[in-house]
Scaffold this active site. Structure first.
Site, PDB file in Angstrom:
ATOM      1  N   SER A 560       0.837  -1.185   0.000  1.00 46.51           N
ATOM      2  CA  SER A 560       0.000   0.000   0.000  1.00 46.51           C
ATOM      3  C   SER A 560       0.879   1.245   0.000  1.00 46.51           C
ATOM      4  O   SER A 560       1.682   1.427  -0.911  1.00 46.51           O
ATOM      5  CB  SER A 560      -0.951  -0.035   1.200  1.00 46.51           C
ATOM      6  OG  SER A 560      -1.950   0.947   1.088  1.00 46.51           O
ATOM      7  N   HIS A 675      -7.773  -5.294  -0.879  1.00 49.60           N
ATOM      8  CA  HIS A 675      -6.515  -4.612  -0.588  1.00 49.60           C
ATOM      9  C   HIS A 675      -5.654  -5.423   0.371  1.00 49.60           C
ATOM     10  O   HIS A 675      -4.427  -5.302   0.361  1.00 49.60           O
ATOM     11  CB  HIS A 675      -6.807  -3.234   0.008  1.00 49.60           C
ATOM     12  CG  HIS A 675      -5.596  -2.370   0.142  1.00 49.60           C
ATOM     13  ND1 HIS A 675      -4.789  -2.046  -0.927  1.00 49.60           N
ATOM     14  CD2 HIS A 675      -5.041  -1.760   1.223  1.00 49.60           C
ATOM     15  CE1 HIS A 675      -3.795  -1.264  -0.514  1.00 49.60           C
ATOM     16  NE2 HIS A 675      -3.925  -1.084   0.783  1.00 49.60           N
TER      17      HIS A 675
END
Length: 704
Positions: A560, A675
């Site tokens: 991320s 994610h």
């Protein structure tokens, strides 16, 4: 808080980091982005490209003789029956969400508090996510539960298809043990909902055209009554399309006080807080970097990221609920951190009579209990093992009973119970078994001077007898953003797959995180961000100077925002790394605001609409920093198709640009998992095994 159109890239300007002026052809090539088509997340052409890339990468990694061993070891650890079933306290029962090889997507189950304390509790399954997925033909991923307090009979079960941030909510009855027929059911959306009472929800979600912000989050809050269709919900509050989002929550204490809170997040770090009195939502007079996080004895509990009257930044504070509703009163300090101390964000809990918080001293954890005393607060520290991380696992507003967990790099997790109203030391309830042989391993904390002279701490885990000649294969990771702290933790998979095989591990506490409070984060925000990247690079140089490892033996990884960190480090300092894994990353920093939820992070990264910030983003953007003929380590880039937060677009485009330039790389995109890559335990084990195979090939070739 419980808890687009394609634009052409402009010509690069003011790139002070370039070694030489760009040719006319190079400048012309930068005025267009040939890989916009890869931003079509689910488009046929893009997915065909992904399929071809996956086949090439998997042929290399899965055919390595080490892959199967790594996968089997990772899966065995992730699905081990003797790991700790972490508790969730609802009413007088203990709940747990559990995954194993029989239930790879998981089951939600319960037992009594007395039974939970035994070595082998008897569990009752309430929801089998695997069976539900099979029955409904969807890949459901468990995302949590929100229950009506007090009583905790009616709950909203939160499920995501494939792991996306967008979820669906369904009402569940804990007593009957089933979904409520004709109960509340909110279809898929990025949404927040909480209980006003048994027949009323407060909800922010996609209500239709024009109800989502530029970041893709809801900004309209409505009251939904039992039996009402969504179209009949009554609007309560409306933010603006330029906000990050508006999120409701309900805070209840053990005395029956109730605060209906609406948080209008103007940016990622600034917000307005409103309280609903049953008729109107009124803004309360607190700074925009102060957030309400709980309610105890009629006092709202806040965490500060900027000064608030006499309350300093990074502190915990309180304000009587009645004063907050009336717009009067002054805040009271609960805890103010000293230098090199920090309240761990997201690690503050309330019980019936107390606030409990994890506090870090130089990245070493302890837990403190704060109790109302007259107009102020008294405090005490819980008696815990030294130099370990502390995670507050569960608490209950109906009592002062709570659970916490402690762990360290070589110390398996201990689950401990305690009573916030008692002076008794926490008692160990469960102990996780060791997942790897830690014999001979040592943990050292060092500091490295950064480019501005600031000392940056980091931890090293290695064998005590390792020769300090730079020969040790080493993995290093960091995050460096959004005030997220990286603290010592026990990773059975890293230990088994890497440390047992002679490797070392480094955790870097670079700026941008919250290890030393808001100022540590603020030091690397927006155009100051280069300091974060300097911190990381200088820790690598410090490792070399100490003889712990060398560039050819040092691998780095992060996800991320940490994936952006890896992309920057690879392009700015390719000579420092032997291997780089870039996970679910941001990499195109000139278009990140147009991709997935990117617009929500402008307060962290800056915006291309601001000339100074655009110039900085252009300078550090990994996608734009790649050069033909560059001598980069061959990276392993992985992402997931279902990621609707950062999105797979960044990783795809970065890999495509590397291919265009004839640069070596590996790319893999998993089709599920969101994610977090958390669709099921097999996916997690596969991702771990692929990554560790890559690192072993690069850093331990002699063991092939």
């Amino acid at each position: 808080m419980k808890t687009g159109p394609a634009l052409q890239h402009l010509v690069a300007i003011a790139l002070g980091a370039l070694a030489a002026p760009q040719s006319a052809a190079q400048i012309a090539s930068m005025t267009e982005d040939p890989y916009i088509w890869l931003e079509d997340k689910d488009g046929k052409r893009a997915l065909a490209w992904v399929e071809a890339e996956n086949a090439r990468t998997l042929a290399r990694l899965e055919n390595d003789p080490r892959y199967r061993t790594f996968y089997d070891e990772a899966l065995a650890i992730a699905s081990a029956e003797d790991r700790i079933a972490m508790p969730q306290m609802l009413g007088d029962r203990i709940f747990n969400f559990w995954r194993d090889q029989k239930h790879p997507q998981g089951i939600w189950r319960w037992t009594s508090a007395k039974e939970y304390a035994t070595a082998t509790p008897r569990w009752q399954t309430l929801i089998d996510v695997d069976a539900l997925s099979q029955a409904e033909g969807k890949k459901w991923v468990w995302k949590g539960v929100v229950c009506l307090e007090p009583g905790e009979r009616r709950c909203l079960i939160t499920l995501s298809e494939g792991g996306e941030d967008a979820t669906s909510l369904r009402e569940f009855d804990l007593v009957d043990g089933r979904f409520v027929k004709d109960g509340f059911a909110l279809p898929t959306s990025k949404q927040n909902a909480d209980w006003i009472d048994e027949n009323t929800l407060i909800v922010s979600r996609d209500w239709g055209t024009g109800s989502l912000t530029k970041s893709g989050y809801p900004f309209v809050v409505k009251i939904l009554k039992r039996g009402q269709p969504l179209s009949e919900a009554r609007e309560l509050y409306r933010g603006t399309k330029d906000d990050l989002g508006v999120f409701p929550s309900v805070m209840v204490d053990g005395d029956g006080n109730r605060a209906v809170v609406i948080t209008r997040a103007k940016t990622f770090f600034t917000s307005e807080t409103l309280l609903w009195d049953g008729k109107t939502a009124k803004k309360i007079a607190i700074p925009e970097k102060v957030e309400a996080i709980g309610l105890v004895k009629g006092r709202l509990i806040f965490r500060t990221s900027e000064p608030w009257g006499a309350v300093p930044e990074g502190a915990l504070a309180s304000l009587p609920l009645k004063d907050a509703m009336a717009g009067t009163g002054t805040p009271t300090v609960i805890f103010a951190p000293a230098e090199r101390q920090a309240v761990d964000r997201g690690n503050v809990r309330v019980t019936r009579n107390a606030v409990v918080a994890a506090i870090y001293d130089n990245v070493r954890g302890r837990a403190m209990v704060f109790t109302p005393s007259g107009d102020g607060w008294s405090s005490r520290s819980l008696k815990l093992p030294d130099n370990l991380s502390v995670d507050l696992v569960a608490s209950d507003i109906a009592s002062d009973e709570a659970y916490l967990a402690v762990s360290g790099f070589t110390t398996p997790t201990l689950l401990m119970s305690f009573n916030a109203a008692s002076d008794a030391a926490p008692a160990t309830v469960k102990s996780a078994p060791a997942r790897f042989d830690a014999t001979g391993l040592v943990v050292k904390q060092h500091e490295a001077p950064s480019s501005d002279g600031t000392k940056i701490p980091y931890f090293v885990v290695r064998r005590a007898d390792t020769p300090l000649n730079g020969s040790t294969p080493t993995l290093m990771t960091a995050y460096g953003g959004f005030a997220v702290s990286n603290t010592p933790y026990y990773s059975g998979i890293t230990g088994k797959l890497w440390l047992e095989r002679g490797g070392a591990f480094v955790l870097a506490n670079i700026r941008g995180g919250g290890e030393f409070g808001p100022s540590w984060h603020e030091a690397g925000r927006k155009t100051r961000r280069q300091l974060i990247y300097d911190d990381f690079a200088n820790i690598a140089r410090d490792l070399f100077a100490r003889g712990i490892t060398s560039a050819s033996r040092l691998g780095i990884y992060g996800g991320s925002n940490g994936g952006l960190l890896m992309g920057v480090e690879m392009t700015q300092h390719p000579e420092l790394w032997g291997a780089v894994t870039i996970q679910v990353p941001l990499l195109d920093m000139l278009r990140y605001e147009e991709i997935a939820a990117g617009a929500s992070w402008v307060d962290e990264y800056g915006s291309v609409s601001v000339p100074e910030e655009r110039a900085f983003l252009e300078r550090i953007s990994p996608y734009h920093a790649l050069r033909r003929g560059g001598r980069y380590p061959e990276p392993y880039i992985w992402t997931t198709t279902k990621d609707d937060r950062v999105g797979p677009q960044h990783a795809r485009k970065f890999a495509a640009r590397m291919r265009e330039y004839g640069l070596p790389y590996l790319f893999y995109e998993d089709t599920a998992g969101g994610h977090s890559g958390d669709a099921d335990i097999a996916q997690g084990a596969r991702l771990q095994a692929l990554q560790m195979t890559y690192f072993a090939r690069k850093l331990m070739p002699e063991q092939e």
